[in-house]
Scaffold this active site. Structure first.
Site, PDB file in Angstrom:
ATOM      1  N   MET A 332       0.769  -1.105   0.100  1.00  0.00           N
ATOM      2  CA  MET A 332      -0.049  -0.044   0.160  1.00  0.00           C
ATOM      3  C   MET A 332       0.751   1.216  -0.039  1.00  0.00           C
ATOM      4  O   MET A 332       0.442   2.177  -0.772  1.00  0.00           O
ATOM      5  CB  MET A 332      -0.987   0.069   1.311  1.00  0.00           C
ATOM      6  CG  MET A 332      -1.947  -1.193   1.180  1.00  0.00           C
ATOM      7  SD  MET A 332      -3.082  -0.983   2.896  1.00  0.00           S
ATOM      8  CE  MET A 332      -3.647   0.800   2.720  1.00  0.00           C
ATOM      9  N   GLN A 335       2.180   1.997  -3.423  1.00  0.00           N
ATOM     10  CA  GLN A 335       1.175   2.567  -4.415  1.00  0.00           C
ATOM     11  C   GLN A 335       1.074   3.777  -4.017  1.00  0.00           C
ATOM     12  O   GLN A 335       0.539   4.457  -4.907  1.00  0.00           O
ATOM     13  CB  GLN A 335      -0.063   1.462  -4.242  1.00  0.00           C
ATOM     14  CG  GLN A 335      -1.298   2.065  -4.925  1.00  0.00           C
ATOM     15  CD  GLN A 335      -0.971   1.937  -6.472  1.00  0.00           C
ATOM     16  OE1 GLN A 335      -0.158   1.506  -7.073  1.00  0.00           O
ATOM     17  NE2 GLN A 335      -1.817   2.969  -7.096  1.00  0.00           N
ATOM     18  N   GLU A 336       0.966   4.111  -2.899  1.00  0.00           N
ATOM     19  CA  GLU A 336       0.376   5.514  -2.421  1.00  0.00           C
ATOM     20  C   GLU A 336       1.564   6.597  -2.629  1.00  0.00           C
ATOM     21  O   GLU A 336       1.371   7.463  -3.263  1.00  0.00           O
ATOM     22  CB  GLU A 336       0.090   5.554  -0.833  1.00  0.00           C
ATOM     23  CG  GLU A 336      -1.022   4.703  -0.442  1.00  0.00           C
ATOM     24  CD  GLU A 336      -2.501   5.399  -0.800  1.00  0.00           C
ATOM     25  OE1 GLU A 336      -2.248   6.601  -1.677  1.00  0.00           O
ATOM     26  OE2 GLU A 336      -3.542   4.906  -0.830  1.00  0.00           O
ATOM     27  N   SER A 337       2.849   6.344  -2.256  1.00  0.00           N
ATOM     28  CA  SER A 337       3.844   7.374  -2.459  1.00  0.00           C
ATOM     29  C   SER A 337       4.997   6.684  -2.874  1.00  0.00           C
ATOM     30  O   SER A 337       6.132   7.624  -2.899  1.00  0.00           O
ATOM     31  CB  SER A 337       4.133   7.845  -0.839  1.00  0.00           C
ATOM     32  OG  SER A 337       4.631   6.776  -0.113  1.00  0.00           O
ATOM     33  N   TYR A 462      -5.869   0.642  -8.184  1.00  0.00           N
ATOM     34  CA  TYR A 462      -5.390   0.627  -7.159  1.00  0.00           C
ATOM     35  C   TYR A 462      -5.225  -0.710  -6.245  1.00  0.00           C
ATOM     36  O   TYR A 462      -4.169  -1.093  -5.917  1.00  0.00           O
ATOM     37  CB  TYR A 462      -6.074   1.694  -6.038  1.00  0.00           C
ATOM     38  CG  TYR A 462      -5.432   1.859  -4.697  1.00  0.00           C
ATOM     39  CD1 TYR A 462      -4.794   2.779  -4.284  1.00  0.00           C
ATOM     40  CD2 TYR A 462      -6.008   1.138  -3.555  1.00  0.00           C
ATOM     41  CE1 TYR A 462      -4.110   2.863  -3.171  1.00  0.00           C
ATOM     42  CE2 TYR A 462      -5.772   1.284  -2.389  1.00  0.00           C
ATOM     43  CZ  TYR A 462      -4.599   2.357  -2.136  1.00  0.00           C
ATOM     44  OH  TYR A 462      -4.208   2.443  -0.813  1.00  0.00           O
TER      45      TYR A 462
END
Length: 547
Positions: A332, A335-337, A462
């Site tokens: 996660m 994927q986020e940053s 996502y």
């Protein structure tokens, strides 16, 4: 259900048949013959007949299934056995109303021996019909439920082969006992007598790709499913060309004349095709394998080497506290940053896990730019989302739903579930809801929902991306290769966590080069202080201004 790992000889069972065994006296034997005929006719009419295979299975209460260890067939997880073929076999046993007894063989030769000697009811091999038929022409096959494409693979940076003649004089690896071997033999006999290759029976797909990646061999031949599953782990190994026509995959049945189990399998596959179960399993095991192309896969492994060590302690600690898989949290975060702690987007989300200000307040996080707080807050929020979902949503779909809710909001996910229900599909299956989430962008649909318009494609991509990132991390972790990528200190922490399930708080001190304590205004502060800005950009990989 039982999982058995033993040799074919130990799996032999006695068979029983019903019949009459009576020898009449010699005297007046001619009078007994008509009487015996009458008795036999009465027995047949009264149901005294030999049971078919399905009846025997139901009488025993067990379906015997032979399989092999592999990413497409059977493997062990922390939650128990898994695998596409395994799940199909378990569902078939449920369809028959019996228990599955899974026999895991040591390799393909043993598997085919079990089938040939009739020591199993079915074999879920994940191999092609063509390969099985060439080894035993009397094998029987169930319905085709998938196909794969044999591929020639090479390492990027070397000369790419374009056709079979380019393999001449090269070192070519090929899995043994496959239809690809038969094809090469035919090509060698008819067109390319100089064509040579090496058959390997003990190497799994990851081993073969590793040898190509290390340039220990020039080329390899592998089916498209096995390559797709492992391609993100070896981004430098790529498809050169398709070797031959696609191959059919189905269950293999031992030689015989009783077709009752074959017919039952046909009915079973018709049913799971119609009710969506087969599509669900395909999506679960194969739906996300194409999410990483070469560039993204290579960048991901590079970032794992350069950045993951800084934040590994935080992922481990949060996973232990919230009962989540640390590799899921790390996926996660990527994927986020891309594991950049000071990331920010124009929409206002910030930090390693890109928390919104509202979410941060909900989980008690004051500084979204502090990576430890960001990971801890994300873990708390994700666990809460999983708990808020409908009880009828089971794993692994429950996790995919929670991830979608993390991205787009649980209200929009519920709107998509309602659309799914209206379309006549099961709203508790991710494979169904992911089809309808994009409809939340269309006025025709979002005007009728409770939570309104949403960018419905985003949560779909996502979730699928995170699943692929997770696969790579899990593979690196399970094979021990992650220890070769991360720092020595992080490796020692990971080993300790694997042994105890806990993280030493002292090891978390100084995990990242810089902690901010000024709340979410820290990034704005960096913009007015050139020295601090340089330091922040070094820590965050230059991700301070935009995602």
């Amino acid at each position: 259900m039982s999982i058995i790992k033993y040799s074919p000889a130990s799996s032999q069972t006695d068979s029983h048949s019903i019949g009459l065994c009576y020898e009449p006296p010699t005297r007046h034997r001619h009078l007994w013959r008509p009487l015996m005929i009458c008795v036999l006719l009465i027995s047949m009419l009264s149901g005294c007949t030999r049971p078919d295979q399905v009846e025997k299975i139901k009488s025993e209460g067990v379906l015997h299934v032979a399989t092999r260890v592999g990413p497409l067939t059977y493997y062990e997880t922390d939650d128990g056995p898994a695998g596409f073929e395994y799940e199909l076999a378990v569902r078939f046993a449920e369809y028959l109303g019996v228990e599955p007894r899974i026999r895991v063989t040591q390799g393909v030769p043993e598997l085919y021996e079990i089938i040939g000697q009739g020591f199993t009811d079915i074999a879920a091999t994940g191999l092609s019909q063509q390969a099985a038929r060439s080894l035993h022409p009397k094998f029987r096959f169930g319905p085709v439920y998938k196909q794969f494409q044999p591929l020639v693979l090479y390492r990027r940076g070397t000369t790419r082969p374009r056709e079979l003649s380019d393999l001449l004089g090269k070192s070519v690896l090929v899995p043994a006992r496959t239809a690809q071997i038969d094809y090469l033999i035919d090509m060698q006999a008819n067109d390319y007598p100089q064509l040579l290759w090496q058959e390997r029976d003990t190497l799994d797909p990851a081993d073969i790709l590793s040898l190509i990646d290390a340039q220990a061999h020039d080329f390899a031949i592998m089916n498209s499913y096995e390559y797709g599953i492992h391609s993100a782990m070896f981004p430098e190994v790529s498809k050169a060309f398709e070797l031959m026509d696609p191959l059919d995959v189905s269950w293999v049945f031992p030689p015989g004349k009783d077709n009752s189990l074959l017919e039952a399998a046909q009915h079973f596959f018709n049913e799971i095709e119609q009710d969506g179960t087969l599509a669900l399993l395909r999506e679960r095991y194969f739906g996300h394998i194409d999410q990483l192309d070469y560039v993204n896969a290579a960048v991901f492994q590079r970032d794992a080497k350069e950045r993951l060590s800084r934040f590994l302690d935080f992922f481990l600690a949060a996973s232990a506290k919230e009962d989540l898989d640390w590799r899921l949290l790390a996926a996660m975060g990527y994927q986020e940053s891309h594991w950049r702690p000071y990331a920010r987007s124009p929409t206002g989300v910030r930090g390693l896990m890109m928390l919104t200000l509202r979410t941060a307040k909900e989980v008690g996080i004051k500084n979204r730019l502090d990576p430890e707080s960001s990971v801890r807050g994300a873990a708390v929020y994700l666990r809460g989302l999983r708990q808020r979902l409908d009880e009828d949503i089971v794993e692994p779909d429950r996790t995919w739903f929670a991830l979608a809710a993390y991205n787009v909001g649980i209200g929009h996910v519920r709107d998509a579930q309602e659309i799914t229900r209206q379309k006549g599909d099961d709203p508790n299956k991710w494979v169904n809801v992911m089809k309808y989430l994009p409809l939340l962008q269309n006025r025709e649909y979002y005007e009728k929902t409770r939570y309104g318009k949403a960018r419905g494609w985003e949560p779909v991509h996502y979730v699928q991306n995170i699943r692929r990132f997770y696969d790579v991390l899990a593979w690196l972790d399970d094979t021990g290769r992650l220890h070769d990528i991360i720092s020595r200190e992080a490796s020692e922490t990971l080993k300790a966590f694997a042994a105890t399930g806990q993280v030493d708080p002292d090891s978390m001190a100084g995990t990242t080069p810089l902690h901010t304590t000024a709340g979410d205004d820290a990034s704005a502060e960096a913009g007015t202080d050139p020295a601090r800005r340089v330091l922040l950009e070094q820590v965050s990989g230059g991700f301070i201004l935009a995602m």
